[in-house]
Design a protein around this motif. Structure first.
Motif, PDB file in Angstrom:
ATOM      1  N   SER A   1     -20.625   7.922 -46.705  1.00 17.13           N
ATOM      2  CA  SER A   1     -21.614   8.724 -45.973  1.00 17.13           C
ATOM      3  C   SER A   1     -22.713   9.205 -46.908  1.00 17.13           C
ATOM      4  N   ARG A   2     -22.339   9.613 -48.104  1.00 18.44           N
ATOM      5  CA  ARG A   2     -23.353  10.053 -49.077  1.00 18.44           C
ATOM      6  C   ARG A   2     -24.220   8.884 -49.529  1.00 18.44           C
ATOM      7  N   ASP A   3     -23.599   7.707 -49.716  1.00 16.79           N
ATOM      8  CA  ASP A   3     -24.383   6.516 -50.070  1.00 16.79           C
ATOM      9  C   ASP A   3     -25.402   6.198 -48.985  1.00 16.79           C
ATOM     10  N   LEU A   4     -24.977   6.280 -47.735  1.00 18.99           N
ATOM     11  CA  LEU A   4     -25.878   5.989 -46.631  1.00 18.99           C
ATOM     12  C   LEU A   4     -27.050   6.956 -46.604  1.00 18.99           C
TER      13      LEU A   4
ATOM     14  N   ASP B   1     -26.539  -5.023 -41.376  1.00 14.87           N
ATOM     15  CA  ASP B   1     -25.878  -5.717 -40.272  1.00 14.87           C
ATOM     16  C   ASP B   1     -24.429  -5.263 -40.143  1.00 14.87           C
ATOM     17  N   ASP B   2     -23.963  -5.159 -38.893  1.00 15.15           N
ATOM     18  CA  ASP B   2     -22.562  -4.871 -38.592  1.00 15.15           C
ATOM     19  C   ASP B   2     -22.158  -3.457 -39.022  1.00 15.15           C
ATOM     20  N   TRP B   3     -22.974  -2.486 -38.653  1.00 10.25           N
ATOM     21  CA  TRP B   3     -22.682  -1.064 -38.927  1.00 10.25           C
ATOM     22  C   TRP B   3     -21.557  -0.582 -38.020  1.00 10.25           C
ATOM     23  N   GLY B   4     -20.577   0.127 -38.613  1.00  7.22           N
ATOM     24  CA  GLY B   4     -19.427   0.588 -37.843  1.00  7.22           C
ATOM     25  C   GLY B   4     -18.454  -0.570 -37.650  1.00  7.22           C
ATOM     26  N   PRO B   5     -17.399  -0.408 -36.840  1.00  4.47           N
ATOM     27  CA  PRO B   5     -17.083   0.788 -36.054  1.00  4.47           C
ATOM     28  C   PRO B   5     -16.142   1.771 -36.763  1.00  4.47           C
ATOM     29  N   GLU B   6     -15.667   1.407 -37.979  1.00  4.90           N
ATOM     30  CA  GLU B   6     -14.746   2.309 -38.668  1.00  4.90           C
ATOM     31  C   GLU B   6     -15.482   3.530 -39.203  1.00  4.90           C
ATOM     32  N   PRO B   7     -14.842   4.716 -39.148  1.00  7.87           N
ATOM     33  CA  PRO B   7     -15.462   5.915 -39.738  1.00  7.87           C
ATOM     34  C   PRO B   7     -15.711   5.713 -41.229  1.00  7.87           C
TER      35      PRO B   7
ATOM     36  N   PHE C   1     -28.013  -7.145 -45.843  1.00  8.67           N
ATOM     37  CA  PHE C   1     -26.659  -6.807 -46.268  1.00  8.67           C
ATOM     38  C   PHE C   1     -25.790  -6.593 -45.026  1.00  8.67           C
ATOM     39  N   ARG C   2     -24.578  -7.133 -45.042  1.00  7.73           N
ATOM     40  CA  ARG C   2     -23.572  -6.645 -44.109  1.00  7.73           C
ATOM     41  C   ARG C   2     -23.081  -5.313 -44.644  1.00  7.73           C
ATOM     42  N   VAL C   3     -22.970  -4.318 -43.778  1.00  4.82           N
ATOM     43  CA  VAL C   3     -22.692  -2.954 -44.222  1.00  4.82           C
ATOM     44  C   VAL C   3     -21.386  -2.852 -45.009  1.00  4.82           C
ATOM     45  N   PRO C   4     -20.272  -3.472 -44.575  1.00  6.13           N
ATOM     46  CA  PRO C   4     -19.046  -3.362 -45.393  1.00  6.13           C
ATOM     47  C   PRO C   4     -19.234  -3.874 -46.816  1.00  6.13           C
ATOM     48  N   ARG C   5     -19.956  -4.985 -46.959  1.00  8.04           N
ATOM     49  CA  ARG C   5     -20.176  -5.529 -48.301  1.00  8.04           C
ATOM     50  C   ARG C   5     -21.143  -4.659 -49.101  1.00  8.04           C
ATOM     51  N   LEU C   6     -22.079  -4.035 -48.422  1.00  7.59           N
ATOM     52  CA  LEU C   6     -23.000  -3.144 -49.132  1.00  7.59           C
ATOM     53  C   LEU C   6     -22.253  -1.961 -49.729  1.00  7.59           C
TER      54      LEU C   6
ATOM     55  N   ASP D   1     -20.129  10.444 -34.978  1.00 10.17           N
ATOM     56  CA  ASP D   1     -18.691  10.486 -35.279  1.00 10.17           C
ATOM     57  C   ASP D   1     -18.327   9.523 -36.401  1.00 10.17           C
ATOM     58  N   ILE D   2     -19.033   8.398 -36.521  1.00  4.15           N
ATOM     59  CA  ILE D   2     -18.730   7.440 -37.578  1.00  4.15           C
ATOM     60  C   ILE D   2     -19.061   8.029 -38.947  1.00  4.15           C
ATOM     61  N   ILE D   3     -20.192   8.705 -39.046  1.00  4.41           N
ATOM     62  CA  ILE D   3     -20.568   9.309 -40.327  1.00  4.41           C
ATOM     63  C   ILE D   3     -19.612  10.439 -40.698  1.00  4.41           C
ATOM     64  N   GLY D   4     -19.196  11.210 -39.702  1.00  3.06           N
ATOM     65  CA  GLY D   4     -18.108  12.158 -39.913  1.00  3.06           C
ATOM     66  C   GLY D   4     -18.527  13.524 -40.413  1.00  3.06           C
ATOM     67  N   ILE D   5     -19.252  13.610 -41.501  1.00  7.33           N
ATOM     68  CA  ILE D   5     -19.648  14.889 -42.077  1.00  7.33           C
ATOM     69  C   ILE D   5     -20.885  15.390 -41.326  1.00  7.33           C
ATOM     70  N   PRO D   6     -20.811  16.497 -40.607  1.00  5.84           N
ATOM     71  CA  PRO D   6     -21.911  16.916 -39.717  1.00  5.84           C
ATOM     72  C   PRO D   6     -23.261  17.027 -40.397  1.00  5.84           C
ATOM     73  N   THR D   7     -23.307  17.641 -41.564  1.00  9.22           N
ATOM     74  CA  THR D   7     -24.611  17.829 -42.222  1.00  9.22           C
ATOM     75  C   THR D   7     -25.217  16.487 -42.625  1.00  9.22           C
ATOM     76  N   LEU D   8     -24.383  15.573 -43.121  1.00 10.53           N
ATOM     77  CA  LEU D   8     -24.889  14.260 -43.496  1.00 10.53           C
ATOM     78  C   LEU D   8     -25.290  13.464 -42.258  1.00 10.53           C
ATOM     79  N   ALA D   9     -24.507  13.580 -41.193  1.00  7.92           N
ATOM     80  CA  ALA D   9     -24.824  12.866 -39.960  1.00  7.92           C
ATOM     81  C   ALA D   9     -26.164  13.324 -39.394  1.00  7.92           C
ATOM     82  N   ASP D  10     -26.391  14.628 -39.390  1.00  9.31           N
ATOM     83  CA  ASP D  10     -27.667  15.151 -38.905  1.00  9.31           C
ATOM     84  C   ASP D  10     -28.829  14.588 -39.721  1.00  9.31           C
ATOM     85  N   ALA D  11     -28.674  14.584 -41.036  1.00  6.32           N
ATOM     86  CA  ALA D  11     -29.753  14.128 -41.912  1.00  6.32           C
ATOM     87  C   ALA D  11     -30.020  12.639 -41.733  1.00  6.32           C
ATOM     88  N   VAL D  12     -28.958  11.837 -41.641  1.00  5.40           N
ATOM     89  CA  VAL D  12     -29.115  10.388 -41.504  1.00  5.40           C
ATOM     90  C   VAL D  12     -29.755  10.043 -40.173  1.00  5.40           C
ATOM     91  N   LEU D  13     -29.205  10.568 -39.083  1.00  7.82           N
ATOM     92  CA  LEU D  13     -29.693  10.201 -37.755  1.00  7.82           C
ATOM     93  C   LEU D  13     -31.111  10.699 -37.519  1.00  7.82           C
TER      94      LEU D  13
END
Length: 247
Positions: free
Chosen positions: A179-182, A167-173, A133-138, A208-220
């Motif tokens: 973020s929840r879907d991810l 594919d093609d993750w980012g660069p837009e926030p 999947f390209r990320v924007p289309r996903l 910074d792209i994910i934006g929400i600190p708690t979600l960013a921590d969990a994803v990364l």
């Protein structure tokens, strides 16, 4: 010998590879010196090879890979920082079998998507399931699925493949909903399947792209800690090819 009845029976039983092998052996004078066990072994080899090819073709169609790329065609001469030893190790697909991740970063045009598709193609050859999947289309597909009741079904589809290529993750926030879907995707796949992510954005800026600190921590935490990394550099290969054609 009763060639046609035998071929008809093999086809009726769904043994099309053995039927092809039978015809080939019948047409080969040297095969007459083989004993029964050798004939049977060769016929079974034909059947196994045909079934492997059909499984590969089915998986390749289902993967929807963007490029018809192959690991055998990778250009290691291009000055983009690609570690040949690491890439060949990844091409063996053991990282997928052990459910590790891979992150490919670098500027536009250095071949991130092509390399990702080459590894996806090789995974299909290794009889592993792949989905691209390209990320924007996903995110667009997830938004539509949420509205028409297919959201859970799409998440299950993303969760059950051996390798999911984003594919093609980012660069837009990301939007909060994205973020929840991810996080849902990453959580479903943690210790269950592998992720291959390509991005123009270095990993240290994903927070910074994910934006929400708690979600960013969990994803990364779930993606990066067990991920191989390929960090590419250099000028666009597209520009170089265009210049070569002009010359």
């Amino acid at each position: 010998m009763l060639t046609h009845p035998t071929l008809d029976l093999l086809h009726a039983l769904g043994l099309h590879g053995m039927a092809q092998g039978y015809k080939a052996l019948e047409a080969n004078p040297e095969a007459r010196s083989l004993d029964h066990a050798e004939w049977l072994g060769l016929l079974l080899d034909h059947e196994s090879t045909l079934r492997q090819q059909k499984r590969f073709e089915t998986r390749a169609r289902a993967a929807h890979l963007r490029h018809p790329a192959s690991v055998e065609d990778v250009d290691y001469r291009a000055h983009r920082g690609l570690d040949r030893a690491l890439f060949l190790k990844l091409a063996a697909c053991d990282w997928i079998r052990t459910r590790r991740n891979l992150v490919i970063t670098g500027p536009c045009g250095v071949g991130k998507s092509w390399l990702a598709c080459a590894l996806g193609h090789k995974a299909c050859r290794e009889d592993l399931s792949v989905l691209y999947f390209r990320v924007p289309r996903l995110f667009a597909a997830l938004g539509l699925a949420r509205g028409d009741g297919r959201y859970g079904k799409l998440l299950r589809q993303l969760a059950r493949v051996n390798l999911l290529v984003l594919d093609d993750w980012g660069p837009e926030p990301l939007l909060p909903e994205q973020s929840r879907d991810l996080l849902e995707i990453v959580e479903d796949r943690y210790d269950a399947g592998s992720l291959l992510i390509t991005s123009q954005v270095p990993v240290d800026r994903w927070y910074d792209i994910i934006g929400i600190p708690t979600l960013a921590d969990a994803v990364l935490d779930r993606v990066v800690h067990n991920a191989y990394r390929i960090e590419l550099s250099g000028e666009s290969l597209r520009k170089r090819k265009a210049a070569d054609k002009a010359a």
